[in-house]
Write an enzyme that holds these catalytic residues in place. Structure first.
Site, PDB file in Angstrom:
ATOM      1  N   ASP A 243       2.933  -5.784   5.928  1.00  0.00           N
ATOM      2  CA  ASP A 243       3.869  -6.896   6.073  1.00  0.00           C
ATOM      3  C   ASP A 243       5.321  -6.465   5.890  1.00  0.00           C
ATOM      4  OD1 ASP A 243       4.205  -9.703   6.471  1.00  0.00           O
ATOM      5  OD2 ASP A 243       4.596  -9.949   4.340  1.00  0.00           O
ATOM      6  N   ASP A 249       5.044   3.727   0.448  1.00  0.00           N
ATOM      7  CA  ASP A 249       4.057   3.833  -0.639  1.00  0.00           C
ATOM      8  C   ASP A 249       2.640   3.499  -0.195  1.00  0.00           C
ATOM      9  OD1 ASP A 249       4.313   1.067  -0.496  1.00  0.00           O
ATOM     10  OD2 ASP A 249       4.799   0.785  -2.610  1.00  0.00           O
ATOM     11  N   CYS A 369       2.666  -1.828  -5.393  1.00  0.00           N
ATOM     12  CA  CYS A 369       3.570  -2.920  -5.020  1.00  0.00           C
ATOM     13  C   CYS A 369       3.844  -3.865  -6.190  1.00  0.00           C
ATOM     14  CB  CYS A 369       2.976  -3.735  -3.872  1.00  0.00           C
ATOM     15  SG  CYS A 369       2.572  -2.787  -2.402  1.00  0.00           S
TER      16      CYS A 369
END
Length: 376
Positions: A243, A249, A369
């Site tokens: 998204d 990462d 995240c």
């Protein structure tokens, strides 16, 4: 942070690198981890129920090795979180709660990126740790971001740390005005020795464009001035379902000053195969600051994970390195064991713990995240 505040920081302080600061590697010693407790049900539509329990499992492991700072929207969410953590047998003596309004809980992207200063300072009161306050605009995609954009200032103020707003001067009608640069922590990865990984898709594309009109050269100078990055290794694209449009990462991570762990897709028919091969090619061609080749270790992708017809960004690369501990997303996949063993091989002094993220990944993010390290 407002443009006025950014301007004040820009004119009042020298750039961090000139003061001896640098962005440390994730495996360097932490004082704590910052996490935003999940509260936005729209991030996990129809599947929010198990998410607080995934966070509780993450916090349970982190609290064994370092302090955990949890950001909560209000007193009601704090009470719910405390109940979940207590039932999950979390060591609450190592958990601190901070009640601040938020839009989402992805502190990797909305929180501050911390800096350290290695030189011994004459005055013990001088700060060894500082914070960079980048502008956050919800990945140039969503409209609800203003509370999250306040988090770096709130955290730096709470910790009484100096903070730097990465800013460039842009000419407008003959005048030079400060522009507060947008950056998310998940879009970059560093080795703590002057090298950075990022992707062209995220920082240079006109899709979800973070900094319109800001050139690659200007970004590299900002990274040099504010993070002490001397060389940027530009990868191509991120994985399908991401998204954020190309966060690094999910694809490639430093695990030592000279070693990069990068995901590859074994199936030639998969949409991720070609872009990940291109990233692999670029990594093999990359060198460190002395012109030496990097060690590249391949990490397989799990089988495709989908829900309600949507391909999700499931990747073993979204792990988080804490003090003597690595938390790795797993997906009830045959590749889980392989991934855990590979990560154990490149981080042999760390305990490797898998965290099931089959439901969590429906939020389009995983463990890295949701976390942001505060250096010791």
């Amino acid at each position: 942070m407002t443009a006025k505040a950014a301007a004040q920081l820009y004119t009042a302080q020298s750039a961090p690198r000139a003061l001896g600061y640098r962005m440390p590697a994730e495996w360097e010693r932490h004082a704590a981890t910052w996490i935003g407790w999940p509260q936005n049900r729209s991030d996990w539509p129809g599947k929010f129920g198990p998410i607080p329990w995934v966070y509780a499992e993450i916090v349970r492991h982190l609290a064994r090795v370092e302090d955990v700072n949890i950001i909560l929207r209000d007193a009601a969410v704090k009470a719910q979180a405390r109940n979940v953590l207590r039932r999950a047998q979390v060591d609450l003596k190592r958990v601190k709660f901070h009640t601040w309004p938020t839009n989402r809980g992805w502190t990797r992207d909305s929180g501050p990126i911390f800096l350290v200063r290695d030189a011994v300072v004459r005055n013990a009161k001088e700060n060894r740790v500082a914070a960079t306050n980048w502008r956050f605009n919800a990945w140039a995609k969503y409209s609800n971001w203003k509370y999250d954009n306040q988090l770096p200032d709130r955290i730096a103020s709470k910790l009484k740390l100096p903070q730097f707003a990465p800013t460039i001067l842009r000419k407008s009608r003959g005048n030079a005005k400060p522009y507060h640069v947008v950056l998310e922590g998940g879009s970059i990865d560093v080795n703590g020795r002057g090298l950075m990984l990022t992707t062209e898709e995220c920082l240079l594309s006109k899709v979800q464009q973070r900094n319109p009109g800001v050139s690659q050269k200007e970004l590299e100078q900002i990274f040099a001035d504010y993070l002490a990055v001397e060389k940027v290794i530009w990868l191509d694209r991120g994985i399908v379902g991401d998204d954020t449009h190309g966060h690094v990462d999910d694809i490639a991570r430093f695990v030592a000053p000279d070693t990069v762990l990068t995901v590859v897709e074994p199936s030639r028919g998969d949409a991720n195969y070609a872009p990940l091969q291109e990233n692999l090619r670029r990594l093999h061609a990359a060198t460190d600051l002395q012109g030496r080749k990097l060690q590249i270790v391949e990490l397989p992708m799990p089988r495709p994970v989908a829900f309600q017809g949507q391909r999700l960004p499931a990747s073993y690369a979204n792990f988080y390195i804490a003090n003597e501990l690595v938390l790795v997303p797993t997906f009830n996949d045959p590749g889980d064991r392989t991934a855990l063993n590979i990560i154990a091989g490149v981080l042999p002094k760390h305990e490797i713990v898998g965290i099931h993220c089959g439901d969590f990944i429906w939020g389009l993010g995983a463990i890295h995240c949701a976390t942001q390290q505060q250096p010791a």
